[in-house]
Design a protein around this motif. Sequence first.
Motif, short mmCIF file in Angstrom:
data_model
loop_
_atom_site.label_atom_id
_atom_site.label_comp_id
_atom_site.label_asym_id
_atom_site.label_seq_id
_atom_site.Cartn_x
_atom_site.Cartn_y
_atom_site.Cartn_z
N ARG A 270 0.83 -1.21 0.00
CA ARG A 270 0.00 0.00 0.00
C ARG A 270 0.87 1.26 0.00
NH1 ARG A 270 -2.02 -3.43 3.82
NH2 ARG A 270 -1.06 -2.21 5.52
N HIS A 271 2.20 1.06 0.04
CA HIS A 271 3.12 2.18 0.12
C HIS A 271 4.27 1.95 -0.87
CE1 HIS A 271 1.17 1.60 4.05
NE2 HIS A 271 1.12 2.94 4.10
N PRO A 272 4.01 2.08 -2.17
CA PRO A 272 5.01 1.70 -3.17
C PRO A 272 6.33 2.45 -3.07
CG PRO A 272 3.18 2.92 -4.17
CD PRO A 272 2.76 2.56 -2.79
N GLN A 273 6.29 3.75 -2.82
CA GLN A 273 7.56 4.49 -2.74
C GLN A 273 8.35 4.10 -1.51
OE1 GLN A 273 7.16 8.74 -3.14
NE2 GLN A 273 9.34 9.01 -3.58
N LEU A 274 7.68 4.00 -0.37
CA LEU A 274 8.35 3.58 0.85
C LEU A 274 8.87 2.15 0.72
CD1 LEU A 274 9.12 4.21 3.76
CD2 LEU A 274 6.84 3.42 4.47
N MET A 275 8.15 1.33 -0.02
CA MET A 275 8.59 -0.05 -0.27
C MET A 275 9.99 -0.08 -0.89
SD MET A 275 6.91 -2.93 -2.82
CE MET A 275 7.13 -1.87 -4.26
N HIS A 299 13.45 -4.71 -10.86
CA HIS A 299 12.05 -4.93 -11.24
C HIS A 299 11.07 -4.21 -10.32
CE1 HIS A 299 12.51 -7.60 -14.64
NE2 HIS A 299 13.46 -8.24 -14.00
N LEU A 300 11.43 -4.05 -9.05
CA LEU A 300 10.57 -3.27 -8.16
C LEU A 300 10.48 -1.82 -8.63
CD1 LEU A 300 11.55 -4.50 -4.57
CD2 LEU A 300 9.34 -4.80 -5.71
N VAL A 301 11.62 -1.25 -8.98
CA VAL A 301 11.65 0.13 -9.47
C VAL A 301 10.82 0.25 -10.75
CG1 VAL A 301 13.13 1.92 -10.45
CG2 VAL A 301 13.83 0.72 -8.37
N ARG A 302 10.99 -0.71 -11.65
CA ARG A 302 10.24 -0.69 -12.91
C ARG A 302 8.74 -0.77 -12.66
NH1 ARG A 302 7.84 -4.66 -15.58
NH2 ARG A 302 8.89 -6.30 -14.36
N LEU A 303 8.32 -1.66 -11.80
CA LEU A 303 6.89 -1.84 -11.54
C LEU A 303 6.28 -0.62 -10.87
CD1 LEU A 303 7.08 -5.55 -10.38
CD2 LEU A 303 5.86 -4.74 -12.41
N VAL A 304 6.99 -0.04 -9.92
CA VAL A 304 6.49 1.16 -9.25
C VAL A 304 6.37 2.31 -10.24
CG1 VAL A 304 7.09 2.93 -7.55
CG2 VAL A 304 7.28 0.51 -6.95
N ARG A 305 7.32 2.38 -11.16
CA ARG A 305 7.26 3.43 -12.19
C ARG A 305 6.10 3.20 -13.15
NH1 ARG A 305 11.78 2.48 -14.36
NH2 ARG A 305 11.02 1.29 -16.15
N GLN A 307 3.34 1.17 -12.82
CA GLN A 307 1.99 0.98 -12.28
C GLN A 307 1.55 2.07 -11.31
OE1 GLN A 307 1.44 -3.04 -10.85
NE2 GLN A 307 2.50 -3.94 -12.61
N HIS A 308 2.51 2.81 -10.76
CA HIS A 308 2.15 3.87 -9.81
C HIS A 308 2.65 5.24 -10.25
CE1 HIS A 308 0.87 0.78 -6.94
NE2 HIS A 308 1.98 0.14 -7.24
N GLN A 309 3.35 5.28 -11.38
CA GLN A 309 3.90 6.53 -11.92
C GLN A 309 4.77 7.24 -10.89
OE1 GLN A 309 0.27 5.89 -12.42
NE2 GLN A 309 1.24 4.74 -14.08
N VAL A 310 5.53 6.46 -10.13
CA VAL A 310 6.43 7.00 -9.12
C VAL A 310 7.87 6.78 -9.57
CG1 VAL A 310 7.29 6.78 -6.76
CG2 VAL A 310 4.84 6.66 -7.21
N VAL A 311 8.61 7.89 -9.69
CA VAL A 311 10.03 7.83 -9.98
C VAL A 311 10.75 8.59 -8.87
CG1 VAL A 311 11.88 8.44 -11.59
CG2 VAL A 311 9.63 7.73 -12.47
N ASP A 312 11.50 7.88 -8.04
CA ASP A 312 12.17 8.49 -6.90
C ASP A 312 13.60 8.86 -7.29
OD1 ASP A 312 13.45 9.02 -4.41
OD2 ASP A 312 11.84 7.93 -3.39
N GLU A 313 13.78 10.12 -7.67
CA GLU A 313 15.10 10.57 -8.11
C GLU A 313 16.11 10.55 -6.96
OE1 GLU A 313 16.03 11.06 -11.05
OE2 GLU A 313 14.15 11.20 -12.17
N GLN A 314 15.66 10.83 -5.75
CA GLN A 314 16.57 10.84 -4.62
C GLN A 314 17.16 9.45 -4.39
OE1 GLN A 314 14.92 12.36 -0.95
NE2 GLN A 314 16.73 11.81 0.26
N LEU A 315 16.32 8.43 -4.46
CA LEU A 315 16.81 7.06 -4.30
C LEU A 315 17.72 6.66 -5.46
CD1 LEU A 315 16.76 4.39 -2.70
CD2 LEU A 315 14.72 3.75 -4.01
#
Length: 373
Positions: A270-275, A299-305, A307-315
């Motif tokens: 339920r928390h894709p970025q925190l995951m 693959h976690l980064v790919r799926l979050v990007r 399916q959730h449109q989340v790209v964490d530049e800091q990470l």
Amino acid sequence: MTETPSDAVGTDNDDTDRKVVEQEQAEIREFVKGLSADDIKSGNWFTKLSAHALNSYTNKVDWQYFEKRYAGVPADAVVDQRIKMAARYAALEGGLSAGAYTAAVAATIGSLGGASPATVPAAVATLMVDVAFITRLQLRLAYDIAVLYRVPLDLSDPDDMWKLIRVAFTIKGGEVVRGSVVKAVPAIVRPVIKRFYSKAVLTAAKGLPFVGKFLLQRNVIKIGIPVVGVPLAVVLNRYTTLLAGRHAQAVFRNEARVIELAENLNRQSRHPQLMLWVAWLVIAANQKITDDETLLMRHLVRLVREQHQVVDEQLAHLVDLDPTEVWRRIDAEPGDLSDILDVADRVATVDGAANAREKAVISELGDRCRHRV
């Protein structure tokens, strides 16, 4: 695999198999006729064969191709049958080629010269038909296994192409024959198998022609050596194909397992970025990142990007991970974080049992998550 055998999984008819092999031999013989002596000696034959073996084949053979024929059949079952079928074809082809081999062939290879197909001696052409047949068989078999396990391969990408080659020909240090898998080979054949795989190390920088030279030299040991009255070409063709298939199955099945884990974690969290931060914290805990951990994170980064449109530049730009940054993010997140604790547990075991440092991170994470409830 050849395009005809792709429709023949589960058959075990010697006459049918022999006809298929003879048909494929004839096709390979036409390919070999177009090679020059320089192509063979330089190893450039492998560059040409790779295109010949995969271009049209990969356009036709994808996961849907197999799904239409074996709907509902687990991938492991289809892969097992394909490996056995490929080993049968390899043995049959070895038998057909063995009669034409002479001890003079090995010496002839070293004296190749010129650039015209007409300069290629008949004995060498016989060897090249055998080598090219087995090479194409094993290359397509590895590709089929990747497709059946739904491991994505983009063969226009040099990295993916090199990955397929390494897997197909078990050329990553020869570890495939140093492990327990070689026990499946009859004891009398094991010394020859080990010799076949000896010094099986290549680097990507060497390129496809180097692979061609490597494969040709490796196959020369089949010439003119009997094993208990059975032509070595038959035995070696069968068991090297069997081992190559099992190696490809182990590699691609493991990758499919990691991809499946990434998909499950992403779907349940339920928390894709925190995951992503927690997964990286667990992976980095040991300060030694394994291939499976890298694959999982990718693959976690790919799926979050996707399916959730989340790209964490800091990470993405992070060099050294400070655990306090992860704890800060956890403290700032409202609600139940049991899904994040589950992520940590499962990430820690992607490459085996959790180690002491991973357990310590999970323990602290558990304390922080439970104190919120």
